[in-house]
Design an enzyme around this catalytic site. Structure first.
Site, PDB file in Angstrom:
ATOM      1  CB  SER A  49       0.619   9.132  -2.301  1.00 14.66           C
ATOM      2  OG  SER A  49       0.371   9.967  -3.400  1.00 14.66           O
ATOM      3  N   GLY A  50       0.049  12.228  -1.180  1.00 11.76           N
ATOM      4  CA  GLY A  50      -1.035  13.203  -1.252  1.00 11.76           C
ATOM      5  C   GLY A  50      -1.719  13.569   0.049  1.00 11.76           C
ATOM      6  CB  SER A  78       5.860   9.310  -1.467  1.00 15.01           C
ATOM      7  OG  SER A  78       6.448  10.134  -2.458  1.00 15.01           O
ATOM      8  CD  GLU A  80       8.568  11.745  -7.436  1.00 14.57           C
ATOM      9  OE1 GLU A  80       9.056  10.752  -8.013  1.00 14.57           O
ATOM     10  OE2 GLU A  80       8.236  12.786  -8.018  1.00 14.57           O
ATOM     11  CG  HIS A  99      11.428  15.448  -3.296  1.00 11.59           C
ATOM     12  ND1 HIS A  99      12.119  16.381  -4.043  1.00 11.59           N
ATOM     13  CD2 HIS A  99      10.194  15.361  -3.858  1.00 11.59           C
ATOM     14  CE1 HIS A  99      11.342  16.822  -5.014  1.00 11.59           C
ATOM     15  NE2 HIS A  99      10.169  16.228  -4.915  1.00 11.59           N
ATOM     16  CG  HIS A 101       8.268  20.620  -4.244  1.00  6.37           C
ATOM     17  ND1 HIS A 101       7.098  20.495  -4.944  1.00  6.37           N
ATOM     18  CD2 HIS A 101       8.944  19.472  -4.448  1.00  6.37           C
ATOM     19  CE1 HIS A 101       7.062  19.311  -5.549  1.00  6.37           C
ATOM     20  NE2 HIS A 101       8.165  18.664  -5.245  1.00  6.37           N
ATOM     21  CG  HIS A 162      10.129  17.961  -9.297  1.00  5.28           C
ATOM     22  ND1 HIS A 162       9.856  16.683  -9.694  1.00  5.28           N
ATOM     23  CD2 HIS A 162       9.638  18.070  -8.044  1.00  5.28           C
ATOM     24  CE1 HIS A 162       9.215  16.041  -8.733  1.00  5.28           C
ATOM     25  NE2 HIS A 162       9.080  16.867  -7.715  1.00  5.28           N
TER      26      HIS A 162
HETATM   27 ZN   LIG Z   1       8.366  16.644  -5.801  1.00  4.35          ZN
END
Ligand SMILES: [Zn+2]
Length: 220
Positions: A49-50, A78, A80, A99, A101, A162
């Site tokens: 994550s991040g 993550s 998600e 995934h 963006h 999103h």
């Molecule tokens: Zn996302």
């Protein structure tokens, strides 16, 4: 967990796919996420994550099982991970999830419109169309339920306001889906500017899907 079940080659796949996703302009910063399943062990390797993609090394990759438990890794996975594992559990044919963006398909996610089947490559490998799943906040178990439902048996789904989720049997297949979905979204937007885009008929879609599945390629 036997440490020999954790494979560096799978950790490396997540690292490499992240860098590819950024270099293709499919996301920015730390957004988006990637997972890959080792069919031999059933373990799922997922982005931490991040963390910016350029900083991630194989030591940062988190390994989880189908029960949503962390089995290896010192990072948080993550946010998600719910939908990554949810999709893997629902779709035995899917071993890689990306995934993104992105820009052009996000225009459809923001206006909550389907990306229709307008090109041969798209209907062959993605599906008849890509729809928006029901809206939920990022990182929630509710989003995972909506994503799995919205994806169905297609290879991509959009999350309203999103981004996009693309799936495949392996990382190269999932990356190809990302590419084709984004290209089709771009083509459709440009086509709308100069005229009236024509959607491929359902019988022709079925014929192309059958050809791609059963006859296309060497030795079929
Ligand atoms: Zn996302």
């Amino acid at each position: 967990m036997d440490s020999h079940m954790i494979k560096d080659s799978y950790r490396q796949m997540v690292v490499d796919a992240g860098n590819t996703m950024v270099s293709l302009g499919l996301t920015v910063g730390t957004w988006g996420n990637i997972s890959v399943r080792d069919v031999e062990t059933g373990l799922i390797y997922i982005k931490p994550s991040g963390m910016p993609y350029c900083d991630i090394t194989i030591d940062d990759i988190v390994v989880m099982n189908s029960k949503y438990e962390i089995v290896s890794g010192h990072r948080k996975p993550s946010i998600e991970f719910h939908f990554h594992i949810g999709i893997m559990n629902a779709r035995k044919d899917v071993n890689a999830i990306i995934h993104t963006h992105p820009i052009f398909s996000s225009a459809f996610a923001v206006t909550r419109q389907d990306i229709p089947g307008i090109s041969e490559d798209f209907v062959q490998i993605v599906g008849d169309k890509v729809i928006n799943c029901e809206y939920s906040l990022p990182g929630t178990p509710e989003l995972a339920i909506n994503v799995v439902k919205g994806l169905g048996d297609r290879n991509a789904v959009m999350v309203p306001n999103h981004g996009t989720i693309c799936v495949g049997a392996d990382i190269p297949s999932a990356l190809k889906i990302c590419h084709v979905v984004e290209k089709s979204a771009q083509i459709y937007i440009y086509a709308k500017l100069i005229g009236d885009p024509q959607i491929i008929s359902e019988p022709d879609m079925r014929a192309m899907q059958d050809f791609a599945r059963n006859h296309y390629g060497q030795g079929k």
